[in-house]
Design a protein around this motif. Structure first.
Motif, PDB file in Angstrom:
ATOM      1  N   THR A  55      47.522  -1.743 -28.740  1.00  0.00           N
ATOM      2  CA  THR A  55      47.071  -0.354 -28.681  1.00  0.00           C
ATOM      3  C   THR A  55      45.604  -0.258 -29.086  1.00  0.00           C
ATOM      4  OG1 THR A  55      49.270   0.493 -29.193  1.00  0.00           O
ATOM      5  CG2 THR A  55      47.409   1.988 -29.539  1.00  0.00           C
ATOM      6  N   ILE A  56      44.814   0.312 -28.204  1.00  0.00           N
ATOM      7  CA  ILE A  56      43.400   0.563 -28.479  1.00  0.00           C
ATOM      8  C   ILE A  56      43.241   2.062 -28.689  1.00  0.00           C
ATOM      9  CG2 ILE A  56      41.052   0.400 -27.572  1.00  0.00           C
ATOM     10  CD1 ILE A  56      42.157  -1.816 -25.671  1.00  0.00           C
ATOM     11  N   THR A  57      42.678   2.443 -29.806  1.00  0.00           N
ATOM     12  CA  THR A  57      42.438   3.857 -30.089  1.00  0.00           C
ATOM     13  C   THR A  57      40.950   4.135 -29.978  1.00  0.00           C
ATOM     14  OG1 THR A  57      44.345   3.972 -31.576  1.00  0.00           O
ATOM     15  CG2 THR A  57      42.692   5.714 -31.775  1.00  0.00           C
ATOM     16  N   VAL A  58      40.628   5.176 -29.218  1.00  0.00           N
ATOM     17  CA  VAL A  58      39.241   5.612 -29.045  1.00  0.00           C
ATOM     18  C   VAL A  58      39.160   7.063 -29.487  1.00  0.00           C
ATOM     19  CG1 VAL A  58      37.331   5.914 -27.423  1.00  0.00           C
ATOM     20  CG2 VAL A  58      38.955   4.050 -27.083  1.00  0.00           C
ATOM     21  N   ASP A  59      38.309   7.334 -30.465  1.00  0.00           N
ATOM     22  CA  ASP A  59      38.140   8.684 -31.007  1.00  0.00           C
ATOM     23  C   ASP A  59      36.757   9.188 -30.618  1.00  0.00           C
ATOM     24  OD1 ASP A  59      38.351  10.139 -34.368  1.00  0.00           O
ATOM     25  OD2 ASP A  59      38.263  11.052 -32.378  1.00  0.00           O
ATOM     26  N   LEU A  60      36.711  10.201 -29.767  1.00  0.00           N
ATOM     27  CA  LEU A  60      35.460  10.711 -29.211  1.00  0.00           C
ATOM     28  C   LEU A  60      35.196  12.137 -29.667  1.00  0.00           C
ATOM     29  CD1 LEU A  60      36.288   9.407 -25.678  1.00  0.00           C
ATOM     30  CD2 LEU A  60      34.172   8.769 -26.842  1.00  0.00           C
ATOM     31  N   PRO A  61      33.926  12.533 -29.746  1.00  0.00           N
ATOM     32  CA  PRO A  61      33.621  13.939 -29.971  1.00  0.00           C
ATOM     33  C   PRO A  61      33.981  14.768 -28.734  1.00  0.00           C
ATOM     34  CG  PRO A  61      31.707  12.520 -30.402  1.00  0.00           C
ATOM     35  CD  PRO A  61      32.714  11.691 -29.686  1.00  0.00           C
ATOM     36  N   ALA A  62      34.254  16.040 -28.942  1.00  0.00           N
ATOM     37  CA  ALA A  62      34.594  16.917 -27.815  1.00  0.00           C
ATOM     38  C   ALA A  62      33.464  16.988 -26.796  1.00  0.00           C
ATOM     39  CB  ALA A  62      34.944  18.309 -28.332  1.00  0.00           C
ATOM     40  N   ALA A  63      32.230  16.756 -27.239  1.00  0.00           N
ATOM     41  CA  ALA A  63      31.086  16.837 -26.329  1.00  0.00           C
ATOM     42  C   ALA A  63      31.172  15.832 -25.193  1.00  0.00           C
ATOM     43  CB  ALA A  63      29.788  16.626 -27.110  1.00  0.00           C
ATOM     44  N   ALA A  64      31.918  14.741 -25.384  1.00  0.00           N
ATOM     45  CA  ALA A  64      32.054  13.744 -24.320  1.00  0.00           C
ATOM     46  C   ALA A  64      32.780  14.305 -23.106  1.00  0.00           C
ATOM     47  CB  ALA A  64      32.796  12.516 -24.839  1.00  0.00           C
ATOM     48  N   PHE A  65      33.550  15.377 -23.313  1.00  0.00           N
ATOM     49  CA  PHE A  65      34.352  15.970 -22.246  1.00  0.00           C
ATOM     50  C   PHE A  65      33.739  17.276 -21.751  1.00  0.00           C
ATOM     51  CE2 PHE A  65      36.969  13.550 -25.156  1.00  0.00           C
ATOM     52  CZ  PHE A  65      37.768  12.774 -24.332  1.00  0.00           C
ATOM     53  N   ALA A  66      32.442  17.425 -21.865  1.00  0.00           N
ATOM     54  CA  ALA A  66      31.779  18.689 -21.563  1.00  0.00           C
ATOM     55  C   ALA A  66      31.950  19.119 -20.116  1.00  0.00           C
ATOM     56  CB  ALA A  66      30.291  18.601 -21.911  1.00  0.00           C
ATOM     57  N   SER A  67      32.010  18.164 -19.197  1.00  0.00           N
ATOM     58  CA  SER A  67      32.156  18.507 -17.775  1.00  0.00           C
ATOM     59  C   SER A  67      33.553  19.062 -17.519  1.00  0.00           C
ATOM     60  CB  SER A  67      31.929  17.286 -16.891  1.00  0.00           C
ATOM     61  OG  SER A  67      30.618  16.790 -17.034  1.00  0.00           O
ATOM     62  N   GLN A  68      33.620  20.118 -16.724  1.00  0.00           N
ATOM     63  CA  GLN A  68      34.903  20.663 -16.294  1.00  0.00           C
ATOM     64  C   GLN A  68      35.252  20.033 -14.953  1.00  0.00           C
ATOM     65  OE1 GLN A  68      36.802  23.141 -18.289  1.00  0.00           O
ATOM     66  NE2 GLN A  68      35.394  21.968 -19.594  1.00  0.00           N
ATOM     67  N   LEU A  69      36.307  19.228 -14.931  1.00  0.00           N
ATOM     68  CA  LEU A  69      36.659  18.459 -13.747  1.00  0.00           C
ATOM     69  C   LEU A  69      38.004  18.906 -13.186  1.00  0.00           C
ATOM     70  CD1 LEU A  69      35.763  14.863 -15.029  1.00  0.00           C
ATOM     71  CD2 LEU A  69      34.300  16.449 -13.752  1.00  0.00           C
ATOM     72  N   SER A  70      38.230  18.568 -11.921  1.00  0.00           N
ATOM     73  CA  SER A  70      39.550  18.758 -11.336  1.00  0.00           C
ATOM     74  C   SER A  70      40.518  17.794 -12.002  1.00  0.00           C
ATOM     75  CB  SER A  70      39.498  18.487  -9.837  1.00  0.00           C
ATOM     76  OG  SER A  70      39.263  17.099  -9.596  1.00  0.00           O
ATOM     77  N   PRO A  71      41.823  18.067 -11.937  1.00  0.00           N
ATOM     78  CA  PRO A  71      42.780  17.123 -12.531  1.00  0.00           C
ATOM     79  C   PRO A  71      42.619  15.703 -11.983  1.00  0.00           C
ATOM     80  CG  PRO A  71      43.871  19.197 -12.067  1.00  0.00           C
ATOM     81  CD  PRO A  71      42.493  19.305 -11.471  1.00  0.00           C
ATOM     82  N   GLN A  72      42.349  15.563 -10.691  1.00  0.00           N
ATOM     83  CA  GLN A  72      42.183  14.228 -10.113  1.00  0.00           C
ATOM     84  C   GLN A  72      40.963  13.529 -10.690  1.00  0.00           C
ATOM     85  OE1 GLN A  72      42.139  14.027  -5.815  1.00  0.00           O
ATOM     86  NE2 GLN A  72      41.244  11.975  -5.799  1.00  0.00           N
ATOM     87  N   ASP A  73      39.825  14.223 -10.734  1.00  0.00           N
ATOM     88  CA  ASP A  73      38.615  13.612 -11.281  1.00  0.00           C
ATOM     89  C   ASP A  73      38.764  13.320 -12.769  1.00  0.00           C
ATOM     90  OD1 ASP A  73      37.357  13.572  -8.858  1.00  0.00           O
ATOM     91  OD2 ASP A  73      36.081  15.316  -9.232  1.00  0.00           O
ATOM     92  N   ALA A  74      39.470  14.191 -13.485  1.00  0.00           N
ATOM     93  CA  ALA A  74      39.678  13.966 -14.912  1.00  0.00           C
ATOM     94  C   ALA A  74      40.485  12.692 -15.144  1.00  0.00           C
ATOM     95  CB  ALA A  74      40.380  15.165 -15.540  1.00  0.00           C
ATOM     96  N   ARG A  75      41.479  12.457 -14.319  1.00  0.00           N
ATOM     97  CA  ARG A  75      42.276  11.229 -14.454  1.00  0.00           C
ATOM     98  C   ARG A  75      41.436  10.000 -14.130  1.00  0.00           C
ATOM     99  NH1 ARG A  75      46.041  14.865 -12.026  1.00  0.00           N
ATOM    100  NH2 ARG A  75      47.657  15.467 -13.523  1.00  0.00           N
ATOM    101  N   VAL A  76      40.578  10.107 -13.118  1.00  0.00           N
ATOM    102  CA  VAL A  76      39.699   8.983 -12.791  1.00  0.00           C
ATOM    103  C   VAL A  76      38.756   8.711 -13.961  1.00  0.00           C
ATOM    104  CG1 VAL A  76      37.862   8.165 -11.265  1.00  0.00           C
ATOM    105  CG2 VAL A  76      39.840   9.354 -10.306  1.00  0.00           C
TER     106      VAL A  76
END
Length: 318
Positions: A142-163
């Motif tokens: 198990t690899i855990t990655v803890d990111l700031p919310a700013a890393a997800f600033a872009s609003q993406l479609s569900p498909q692009d978000a999964r990619v």
């Protein structure tokens, strides 16, 4: 450096319990990964031997998990999202460090996904830049990655978000294997936290409630492994490509301006081959000094032409 429990941790450890996240900042990253020692890993996530992209790295076939005990590498694979008709695929580059800092390679890989720029203009990242990330690697894979919310600033479609999430999963799992933190045979899950918490709605589209694993359908069906974009090899130049069984009519070519100077077909994989492994091309071509484009292409199972091409400059010999 301190973990969430407040106890001091070494800057880098071979494995860490999920609760003990390490943090790295972009000041240590510059634009590429720090040197790590690779004890084992899949060849798909290793640079090729005697290539301009990866001088001195041990060679292994793409479909094996041959160990590289004690081999030091200054490169690691980083995955990017394609563009245009190839925007649903992930492509890989090997990145060379600009510093010899020894900060945790998994955290550095995660930072690169958010903050670096691909060398190939046909690649892109769907993440927003951040300057810190926490990581841990447990022996169970198990690899855990803890990111700031700013890393997800872009609003993406569900498909692009999964990619985008798969871009992170592929990169950090490759970094863990390349660094010897996990064996290549260990099943790898990636748990993505945001500010230390699970359940965040990533990119406004996908809730992070469970660990993620690699989705093999997103790996580019054609990869030009070597030479890498921007390479400056001497002649003869080795062309190394991988093509998955889902691709038909695969070809390789070397172009000078728009003129084809070398080309050929790539033999398809044998019937019943592992759909995630495919077949390899390795060929050597003699080129005069100058600028060239090396390309591998084919047609995928949705009748889309897929290709991977890299611009290189061939140097004069000694």
């Amino acid at each position: 450096m301190k973990n969430p429990a407040g106890t001091t941790e070494p800057q880098r450890r071979r494995a860490t319990a999920p609760g003990g996240l390490r943090r790295a900042a972009t000041g240590a990253l510059a634009v590429s990964l720090a040197a790590v020692v690779a004890s084992c890993g899949t060849a798909a996530d290793r640079p090729e031997h005697n290539s301009e992209a990866a001088p001195g790295i041990a060679s292994a076939p793409m479909n094996t998990d041959t160990a590289m005990e004690g081999v030091a590498t200054e490169q690691a694979p980083v995955y990017w999202v394609g563009t245009g008709d190839q925007s649903r695929y992930l492509f890989r580059e090997f990145r060379t460090p600009t510093s010899q800092d020894t900060t945790d390679p998994v955290a550095q890989a995660a930072l690169m996904v958010t903050s670096a720029t691909p060398a190939d203009p046909d690649y892109r990242s769907l993440w927003s830049a951040v300057d810190t990330v926490g990581t841990s690697v447990s022996p169970d894979g198990t690899i855990t990655v803890d990111l700031p919310a700013a890393a997800f600033a872009s609003q993406l479609s569900p498909q692009d978000a999964r990619v985008a999430l798969q871009q992170m999963v592929y990169t950090v799992s490759a970094a863990a294997v390349t660094a010897g933190l996990l064996d290549s045979s260990t099943a790898k899950e990636v748990r993505v936290l945001v500010n230390g918490q699970s359940g965040y709605k990533a990119f406004g589209a996908v809730e992070l409630n469970a660990p993620l694993t690699r989705d093999s359908a997103l790996a580019a069906p054609v990869w030009l492994v070597d030479p890498q974009t921007g390479a400056e090899p001497k002649s003869p130049v080795t062309v190394f490509a991988r093509v998955l069984p889902s691709v038909r009519d695969a070809r390789w070519e070397v172009l000078e301006d728009d003129r084809v100077v070398h080309n050929g077909n790539i033999a398809p994989a044998s019937p019943g081959s592992d759909p995630t492994t495919g077949t390899e091309l390795r060929t050597s071509v003699t080129l005069d000094p100058g600028t060239y484009t090396v390309r591998v292409s084919g047609t995928d199972d949705s009748d889309t032409t897929v290709s991977d091409d890299h611009a290189i400059t061939v140097r004069a010999g000694d």
